[in-house]
Enzyme design. Structure first.
Site, PDB file in Angstrom:
ATOM      1  N   CYS A 134       0.867  -1.179   0.000  1.00  0.00           N
ATOM      2  CA  CYS A 134       0.000   0.000   0.000  1.00  0.00           C
ATOM      3  C   CYS A 134       0.905   1.231   0.000  1.00  0.00           C
ATOM      4  CB  CYS A 134      -0.870  -0.052   1.258  1.00  0.00           C
ATOM      5  SG  CYS A 134      -1.874   1.419   1.487  1.00  0.00           S
ATOM      6  N   CYS A 141      -3.132  15.418   2.661  1.00  0.00           N
ATOM      7  CA  CYS A 141      -4.208  15.342   1.659  1.00  0.00           C
ATOM      8  C   CYS A 141      -4.961  16.670   1.687  1.00  0.00           C
ATOM      9  CB  CYS A 141      -5.156  14.190   2.004  1.00  0.00           C
ATOM     10  SG  CYS A 141      -6.397  13.848   0.732  1.00  0.00           S
ATOM     11  N   CYS A 148     -11.217  10.177   8.373  1.00  0.00           N
ATOM     12  CA  CYS A 148      -9.853   9.804   7.965  1.00  0.00           C
ATOM     13  C   CYS A 148      -8.829  10.685   8.666  1.00  0.00           C
ATOM     14  CB  CYS A 148      -9.713   9.948   6.448  1.00  0.00           C
ATOM     15  SG  CYS A 148      -8.028   9.736   5.862  1.00  0.00           S
ATOM     16  N   SER A 232      -7.152   3.912  -5.536  1.00  0.00           N
ATOM     17  CA  SER A 232      -8.337   4.266  -4.753  1.00  0.00           C
ATOM     18  C   SER A 232      -8.538   5.778  -4.789  1.00  0.00           C
ATOM     19  CB  SER A 232      -8.156   3.793  -3.306  1.00  0.00           C
ATOM     20  OG  SER A 232      -9.223   4.260  -2.505  1.00  0.00           O
ATOM     21  N   CYS A 374      -5.585   1.418   7.147  1.00  0.00           N
ATOM     22  CA  CYS A 374      -6.031   2.545   6.335  1.00  0.00           C
ATOM     23  C   CYS A 374      -6.470   3.705   7.214  1.00  0.00           C
ATOM     24  CB  CYS A 374      -7.262   2.146   5.522  1.00  0.00           C
ATOM     25  SG  CYS A 374      -6.885   1.231   4.073  1.00  0.00           S
TER      26      CYS A 374
HETATM   27  N1  SAH Z   1      -7.466   9.224  -0.938  1.00  0.00           N
HETATM   28  C1  SAH Z   1      -7.818   7.986  -1.492  1.00  0.00           C
HETATM   29  C2  SAH Z   1      -6.885   6.857  -1.123  1.00  0.00           C
HETATM   30  C3  SAH Z   1      -6.354   6.804   0.280  1.00  0.00           C
HETATM   31  S1  SAH Z   1      -7.461   6.335   1.564  1.00  0.00           S
HETATM   32  C4  SAH Z   1      -9.240   7.638  -1.116  1.00  0.00           C
HETATM   33  O1  SAH Z   1      -9.820   8.312  -0.281  1.00  0.00           O
HETATM   34  O2  SAH Z   1      -9.762   6.705  -1.691  1.00  0.00           O
HETATM   35  C5  SAH Z   1      -7.663   4.588   1.382  1.00  0.00           C
HETATM   36  C6  SAH Z   1      -8.999   4.068   1.934  1.00  0.00           C
HETATM   37  O3  SAH Z   1      -9.014   4.101   3.371  1.00  0.00           O
HETATM   38  C7  SAH Z   1     -10.179   4.913   1.493  1.00  0.00           C
HETATM   39  O4  SAH Z   1     -11.268   4.103   1.120  1.00  0.00           O
HETATM   40  C8  SAH Z   1     -10.501   5.668   2.755  1.00  0.00           C
HETATM   41  O5  SAH Z   1     -11.808   6.151   2.730  1.00  0.00           O
HETATM   42  C9  SAH Z   1     -10.234   4.631   3.826  1.00  0.00           C
HETATM   43  N2  SAH Z   1     -10.072   5.171   5.170  1.00  0.00           N
HETATM   44  C10 SAH Z   1      -9.585   6.363   5.543  1.00  0.00           C
HETATM   45  N3  SAH Z   1      -9.618   6.493   6.892  1.00  0.00           N
HETATM   46  C11 SAH Z   1     -10.113   5.344   7.368  1.00  0.00           C
HETATM   47  C12 SAH Z   1     -10.369   4.861   8.689  1.00  0.00           C
HETATM   48  N4  SAH Z   1     -10.083   5.584   9.757  1.00  0.00           N
HETATM   49  N5  SAH Z   1     -10.896   3.626   8.819  1.00  0.00           N
HETATM   50  C13 SAH Z   1     -11.147   2.864   7.725  1.00  0.00           C
HETATM   51  N6  SAH Z   1     -10.917   3.260   6.466  1.00  0.00           N
HETATM   52  C14 SAH Z   1     -10.412   4.490   6.286  1.00  0.00           C
HETATM   53 FE1  SF4 Z   2      -7.770  12.169   1.614  1.00  0.00          FE
HETATM   54 FE2  SF4 Z   2      -8.601   9.668   1.050  1.00  0.00          FE
HETATM   55 FE3  SF4 Z   2      -8.332  10.484   3.604  1.00  0.00          FE
HETATM   56 FE4  SF4 Z   2     -10.314  11.458   2.115  1.00  0.00          FE
HETATM   57  S1  SF4 Z   2     -10.021   9.312   2.741  1.00  0.00           S
HETATM   58  S2  SF4 Z   2      -8.953  12.660   3.453  1.00  0.00           S
HETATM   59  S3  SF4 Z   2      -9.324  11.590   0.121  1.00  0.00           S
HETATM   60  S4  SF4 Z   2      -6.684  10.270   2.107  1.00  0.00           S
END
Ligand code: SAH
Ligand code: SF4
Length: 393
Positions: A134, A141, A148, A232, A374
């Site tokens: 990954c 971001c 997130c 993603s 993630c």
């Molecule tokens: N910015 C891109 C890729 C990075 S995030 C995106 O948002 O798709 C990768 C994945 O992890 C995304 O599906 C995001 O929504 C998820 N994610 C972020 N924070 C998380 C959390 N605290 N718990 C579970 N999934 C999370």
């Molecule tokens: Fe950025 Fe992906 Fe996190 Fe949303 S989930 S803040 S797009 S890293």
């Protein structure tokens, strides 16, 4: 008689024309992350005769990406003088590994330092028949998804193509995954898949991500097929068709909600491109990219998006799109405004989706003991450091 500029002048190929024929000032150029045309052009700019440039490009490419060589002196099929010339103008530079943590389940988390002293993370997840790396595309971001942790950090900068490819090289170095010169071809892959699911929104760094993936997919080097790469995105609609056409990898969408009202709160980019607009562009993706199906990522947040009605709405919304729904139990972080849905709720949700004909795997949390999941990347390390220095709030 013709002048040198006339019709008999050597043809210049299109890709070469697009790049300035001069090496940038300010020290050696990193060859990692250059696309093939860029590499060839850099070699010419450093004094490689044009007639030889294509061959040299191929040789150097193989040394870097097939054999994992980091030192021009080891490129034994090149003349000594030429190796010296390369060493004078170029480096084969990777992000520096600041720390490496290995979880009880084998997951490896790397904290990497890049130019400017910034730090990003990459996570290697070994599974039975494959290993997924990954990787990050940005430091921080620009988006602010409310669940997130990366979203609570400001964007510092985009990663260069070299820094994106560099994460793959670092992992292969650490895993010792380079063939021995002369040894028979080994088909087992430790890093068999790459997911752009680390820090950052890859489609807000499109060109660098695209170029990096071209390097990673190249058959003479790292040679990962486009079906082993998943990008993603939170839903940057204008770049999705481009992803199909210019990268052609698999796509995952951070969907997370079934009404605009809830998605506006969870994934604020939804206010710009709402669910309907997003789904419309997704309907064309499998055809455009010639890929089988799209992964819908759905983070399970207690009482927010996890009801039976949500599950039913979800399958209705995506009807007609070849899809798989990846349910992600929320990874909690200190101060997060949400809780993880109960396990029974996640299973009930998965069941409705499954009965509607979609695969609905629940993502097993990996590397929990090293905070490698993630949405927890980088922040956990920052937190540990703050605690160590007594600055924890
Ligand atoms: N910015 C891109 C890729 C990075 S995030 C995106 O948002 O798709 C990768 C994945 O992890 C995304 O599906 C995001 O929504 C998820 N994610 C972020 N924070 C998380 C959390 N605290 N718990 C579970 N999934 C999370
Ligand atoms: Fe950025 Fe992906 Fe996190 Fe949303 S989930 S803040 S797009 S890293």
């Amino acid at each position: 008689m013709t002048t040198p500029q006339g019709p008999t002048a050597a043809p210049i190929t299109q890709d070469v024309l697009t790049i300035p024929r001069k090496l940038p000032e300010g020290g050696p150029v990193n060859l990692v992350g250059l696309t093939r045309p860029q590499l060839r052009e850099a070699l010419i700019a450093a004094g490689t005769p044009e007639k030889q440039a294509k061959m040299r490009e191929g040789q150097i490419w193989q040394w870097i990406y097939h054999w994992g060589v980091r030192d021009f002196a080891q490129m034994t099929n090149l003349a000594k003088d030429y190796r010296a010339l390369l060493a004078e103008h170029f480096v084969i530079g990777l992000p520096e590994v600041v720390t490496r943590q290995i979880s009880a389940d084998g997951t490896r988390k790397y904290l990497l330092r890049i130019t400017g002293g910034h730090e990003v993370e990459a996570v290697y997840i070994p599974e039975e028949n494959r290993g997924t790396l990954c990787i990050s595309s940005q430091v921080g971001c620009t988006l602010t998804c409310s669940f997130c942790h990366t979203g609570t950090q400001k964007l510092v900068r985009n990663l260069t193509a070299g820094e994106i490819v560099g994460q793959v090289l670092v992992a292969r170095d650490d895993l010792g995954e380079w063939p021995e010169p002369g040894a028979p071809k080994d088909e087992t892959r430790l890093v068999s898949n790459v997911v752009l699911m680390g820090m950052g929104e890859p489609l807000y760094n499109f060109e660098n991500v695209r170029d990096a993936m071209k390097v990673v997919m190249d058959g003479e080097g790292l040679s990962l097929s486009r079906r082993r790469i998943t990008l993603s995105t939170s839903g940057v609609v204008p770049e999705i068709a481009r992803t199909a056409e210019e990268i052609g990898c698999l796509l995952a969408i951070s969907f997370h909600a079934t009404t605009d009202e809830v998605r506006d709160r969870l994934v604020p980019i939804n206010k710009r491109w709402n669910i309907e607009t997003l789904l419309n562009v997704l309907r064309d993706y499998p055809r455009l990219s010639n890929s089988e199906r799209i992964t819908f990522e759905y983070v399970m947040l207690k009482g927010v998006n996890d009801s039976d009605a949500d599950a039913r709405r979800l399958v209705k919304l995506i009807a007609g799109i070849p899809a798989k729904i990846n349910l992600i139990p929320f990874n909690e972080w200190p101060g997060a405004p949400y809780e993880r849905s109960d396990w029974e709720r996640i299973e009930a949700f998965a069941d409705i989706v499954y009965k509607a004909g979609y695969a609905s795997p629940i993502r097993t949390p990996r590397g929990e003991d090293i905070m490698a999941a993630c949405g927890q990347l980088k922040s956990a390390t920052e937190r540990a450091r703050r605690e160590k220095t007594g600055l924890a709030g």
